[in-house]
Design a protein around this motif. Sequence first.
Motif, PDB file in Angstrom:
ATOM      1  N   ALA A   1      11.042  30.381 -48.106  1.00  0.00           N
ATOM      2  CA  ALA A   1      12.382  30.503 -48.688  1.00  0.00           C
ATOM      3  C   ALA A   1      13.298  29.405 -48.156  1.00  0.00           C
ATOM      4  N   LEU A   2      13.288  29.188 -46.846  1.00  0.00           N
ATOM      5  CA  LEU A   2      14.145  28.167 -46.259  1.00  0.00           C
ATOM      6  C   LEU A   2      13.797  26.773 -46.765  1.00  0.00           C
ATOM      7  N   ARG A   3      12.518  26.464 -46.848  1.00  0.00           N
ATOM      8  CA  ARG A   3      12.101  25.126 -47.273  1.00  0.00           C
ATOM      9  C   ARG A   3      12.420  24.851 -48.740  1.00  0.00           C
ATOM     10  N   ASN A   4      12.481  25.886 -49.554  1.00  0.00           N
ATOM     11  CA  ASN A   4      12.676  25.694 -50.992  1.00  0.00           C
ATOM     12  C   ASN A   4      14.098  25.946 -51.473  1.00  0.00           C
ATOM     13  N   MET A   5      15.023  26.205 -50.563  1.00  0.00           N
ATOM     14  CA  MET A   5      16.415  26.454 -50.969  1.00  0.00           C
ATOM     15  C   MET A   5      17.053  25.205 -51.552  1.00  0.00           C
ATOM     16  N   ARG A   6      17.773  25.396 -52.637  1.00  0.00           N
ATOM     17  CA  ARG A   6      18.534  24.335 -53.278  1.00  0.00           C
ATOM     18  C   ARG A   6      19.865  24.920 -53.742  1.00  0.00           C
TER      19      ARG A   6
END
Length: 64
Positions: free
Chosen positions: A17-22
């Motif tokens: 989730a953290l890596r893919n947040m935009r």
Amino acid sequence: MNLAGQQFDERSLLERALRNMRPAKDQPVRVRWALVRDAFGLGSMAAYAMCKEFQLDPEEKVKP
């Protein structure tokens, strides 16, 4: 946790989730810790620490 026949642990899901947040398309570029703060309802220091926990740069500017 078993999801659609695949086994996941909660920590790996958090990291994904953290890596893919935009930011949303209509939002400006934002720093990662602010996205984490808003998504998880954390304070700024906890959001910053969460980024560091997963070896992410809290000050990284994330584009929509």
